[in-house]
Design a protein around this motif. Structure first.
Motif, PDB file in Angstrom:
ATOM      1  N   ALA A   8       0.880  -1.397  -0.289  1.00 48.85           N
ATOM      2  CA  ALA A   8      -0.179   0.252   0.204  1.00 48.85           C
ATOM      3  C   ALA A   8       0.968   1.143  -0.545  1.00 48.85           C
ATOM      4  O   ALA A   8       1.045   2.073  -0.747  1.00 48.85           O
ATOM      5  N   ASN A   9       1.653   1.445   0.571  1.00 52.25           N
ATOM      6  CA  ASN A   9       2.722   2.816   0.761  1.00 52.25           C
ATOM      7  C   ASN A   9       3.697   2.288  -0.796  1.00 52.25           C
ATOM      8  O   ASN A   9       3.550   4.163  -0.320  1.00 52.25           O
ATOM      9  N   MET A  10       4.185   1.534  -1.030  1.00 53.75           N
ATOM     10  CA  MET A  10       4.854   1.072  -2.362  1.00 53.75           C
ATOM     11  C   MET A  10       3.330   2.040  -3.324  1.00 53.75           C
ATOM     12  O   MET A  10       3.966   3.054  -4.277  1.00 53.75           O
ATOM     13  N   THR A  11       2.863   1.717  -3.583  1.00 59.88           N
ATOM     14  CA  THR A  11       1.608   1.382  -4.687  1.00 59.88           C
ATOM     15  C   THR A  11       1.402   3.117  -4.625  1.00 59.88           C
ATOM     16  O   THR A  11       0.553   3.495  -5.657  1.00 59.88           O
ATOM     17  N   GLY A  12       0.882   3.725  -3.073  1.00 60.67           N
ATOM     18  CA  GLY A  12      -0.203   4.409  -3.078  1.00 60.67           C
ATOM     19  C   GLY A  12      -1.732   3.901  -3.164  1.00 60.67           C
ATOM     20  O   GLY A  12      -2.270   5.082  -2.748  1.00 60.67           O
ATOM     21  N   LEU A  13      -2.210   2.805  -3.388  1.00 62.63           N
ATOM     22  CA  LEU A  13      -2.768   2.784  -2.659  1.00 62.63           C
ATOM     23  C   LEU A  13      -3.796   2.371  -1.276  1.00 62.63           C
ATOM     24  O   LEU A  13      -2.304   1.693  -0.385  1.00 62.63           O
ATOM     25  N   SER A  14      -4.610   1.790  -1.169  1.00 61.96           N
ATOM     26  CA  SER A  14      -5.322   1.926   0.555  1.00 61.96           C
ATOM     27  C   SER A  14      -4.983   0.348   1.016  1.00 61.96           C
ATOM     28  O   SER A  14      -5.430  -0.114   0.085  1.00 61.96           O
ATOM     29  N   VAL A  15      -4.914   0.186   2.173  1.00 62.64           N
ATOM     30  CA  VAL A  15      -5.263  -1.401   2.577  1.00 62.64           C
ATOM     31  C   VAL A  15      -6.654  -1.483   2.129  1.00 62.64           C
ATOM     32  O   VAL A  15      -7.112  -2.857   1.776  1.00 62.64           O
ATOM     33  N   LYS A  16      -7.421  -1.017   2.568  1.00 66.07           N
ATOM     34  CA  LYS A  16      -8.774  -0.781   2.180  1.00 66.07           C
ATOM     35  C   LYS A  16      -9.624  -1.140   0.747  1.00 66.07           C
ATOM     36  O   LYS A  16      -9.784  -1.734   0.574  1.00 66.07           O
ATOM     37  N   ALA A  17      -8.842  -0.243  -0.006  1.00 70.27           N
ATOM     38  CA  ALA A  17      -8.656  -0.112  -1.352  1.00 70.27           C
ATOM     39  C   ALA A  17      -8.305  -1.798  -2.029  1.00 70.27           C
ATOM     40  O   ALA A  17      -9.162  -2.351  -2.685  1.00 70.27           O
ATOM     41  N   LEU A  18      -7.063  -1.993  -1.368  1.00 70.75           N
ATOM     42  CA  LEU A  18      -6.648  -3.524  -2.091  1.00 70.75           C
ATOM     43  C   LEU A  18      -7.423  -4.623  -1.829  1.00 70.75           C
ATOM     44  O   LEU A  18      -7.540  -5.536  -2.394  1.00 70.75           O
ATOM     45  N   ARG A  19      -7.935  -4.871  -0.584  1.00 72.68           N
ATOM     46  CA  ARG A  19      -8.823  -5.794  -0.035  1.00 72.68           C
ATOM     47  C   ARG A  19     -10.181  -5.617  -1.112  1.00 72.68           C
ATOM     48  O   ARG A  19      -9.882  -6.565  -1.265  1.00 72.68           O
ATOM     49  N   HIS A  20     -10.224  -4.863  -1.151  1.00 72.49           N
ATOM     50  CA  HIS A  20     -11.807  -4.454  -2.178  1.00 72.49           C
ATOM     51  C   HIS A  20     -11.135  -4.605  -3.348  1.00 72.49           C
ATOM     52  O   HIS A  20     -11.938  -5.653  -4.274  1.00 72.49           O
ATOM     53  N   TYR A  21     -10.129  -4.362  -3.788  1.00 68.53           N
ATOM     54  CA  TYR A  21      -9.774  -5.114  -5.545  1.00 68.53           C
ATOM     55  C   TYR A  21      -9.486  -6.398  -5.554  1.00 68.53           C
ATOM     56  O   TYR A  21      -9.834  -6.902  -6.696  1.00 68.53           O
ATOM     57  N   ASP A  22      -8.621  -6.611  -4.019  1.00 68.46           N
ATOM     58  CA  ASP A  22      -9.014  -8.961  -4.291  1.00 68.46           C
ATOM     59  C   ASP A  22      -9.936  -9.486  -4.569  1.00 68.46           C
ATOM     60  O   ASP A  22     -10.021  -9.502  -5.129  1.00 68.46           O
ATOM     61  N   ASP A  23     -11.531  -8.298  -3.693  1.00 67.64           N
ATOM     62  CA  ASP A  23     -12.916  -8.967  -3.753  1.00 67.64           C
ATOM     63  C   ASP A  23     -13.314  -8.707  -4.897  1.00 67.64           C
ATOM     64  O   ASP A  23     -13.907  -9.838  -5.390  1.00 67.64           O
ATOM     65  N   LYS A  24     -13.363  -8.073  -6.011  1.00 70.38           N
ATOM     66  CA  LYS A  24     -13.293  -8.143  -7.254  1.00 70.38           C
ATOM     67  C   LYS A  24     -12.965  -8.993  -8.136  1.00 70.38           C
ATOM     68  O   LYS A  24     -12.677  -8.657  -9.193  1.00 70.38           O
TER      69      LYS A  24
END
Length: 272
Positions: A8-24
């Protein structure tokens, strides 16, 4: 491997967003610990993560982002999204300008008067239209109907006399209305003349409320809006507190010049 926080820190994506993107199914981690459920990302996914953030910042919907990541074709996805955005922006700009034109057209002067009118025989025919606006009656269809009615009247020795008018009435279903196209005649047509679908009658001696809009002072008209003369007429009906039959509002065009003509809208307020 990178933890979800590091990624998340490396890409600028939030942890919440990453979890959502994984689910989708947009951006799935390289590994998920079966015991703890912790997500871990590979160093090679940093590029994809940065591209996902750029696409989301640009407003691409998730399905388009997922397809772009899967197909490794972010440039085409961005181009297609830009085309959609520009088309929608053009539609919104046109709608905004038309709305401004509606406001200015309603503010233009419309003369509203009352007058006494003599009996007027007429014959008419109707076009069915949808009230949801999906299939507005075309000028060509109305003109064809009026010209056919005119020819039939002349053929049978019933002389048209004066300007034609149109009126709108309820149709045979809630989603339907009828635009009735009428020619005034010198003498009443025989009952039943014209066959099924033809209306013959006489407007009685009456007092009319009339709104007259003139092109030289009214300016350009917006698309798809109620005519300013109709709006002015109904304003006058409300102000006077009169009860009228709204399905007999009669609209007549006076003059042939595109830049110098008038539209007259009338309704009976009292029969003699």
């Amino acid at each position: 491997m990178l933890s979800i926080g590091e990624f998340a820190n490396m890409t600028g994506l939030s942890v919440k967003a990453l979890r959502h993107y994984d689910d989708k199914g947009v951006l799935s981690p390289a590994e998920v610990d079966p015991a703890t459920g912790y997500r871990r990302y590979s160093e090679g996914q940093v590029r994809s993560g940065a591209l996902v953030r750029a696409m989301r910042d640009a407003g691409l919907p998730l399905p388009a982002v997922a397809a772009a990541v899967r197909d490794r074709d972010v440039a085409s996805a961005l181009d297609e999204h830009r085309r959609r955005v520009l088309a929608e922006r053009a539609r919104e700009d046109a709608a905004f300008e038309n709305a401004r034109l509606v406001v200015s057209s309603f503010a233009a002067p419309v003369e509203v008067t009352e007058r006494e009118s003599a009996p007027r025989p007429y014959a008419g025919r109707a076009l069915t239209v949808r009230t949801d606006g999906d299939h507005d009656v075309s000028d060509d269809a109305a003109n064809d109907l009026l010209m056919g009615l005119f020819a039939d009247l002349r053929r049978d020795g019933i002389e048209p006399s004066g300007r034609f008018w149109t009126a709108v009435r309820e149709g045979d279903a809630p989603e339907h209305a009828e635009v009735v196209c009428c020619w005034p005649t010198a003498e009443p047509a025989p009952a039943g003349w014209g066959g099924p679908g033809t209306i013959v009658g006489v407007l009685p001696e009456r007092r009319e409320l009339v709104a007259t809009w003139r092109s030289v002072t009214g300016g350009p008209l917006p698309e798809g809006s109620v005519h300013p003369a109709v709006v002015a007429l109904f304003d006058a009906i409300a102000a006077r507190g009169v009860v009228v039959s709204h399905d007999e509002v009669r609209q007549t065009v006076l003059g042939e010049d595109e830049h110098d003509h008038a539209v007259e809208v009338a309704v009976t307020v009292q029969e003699a």
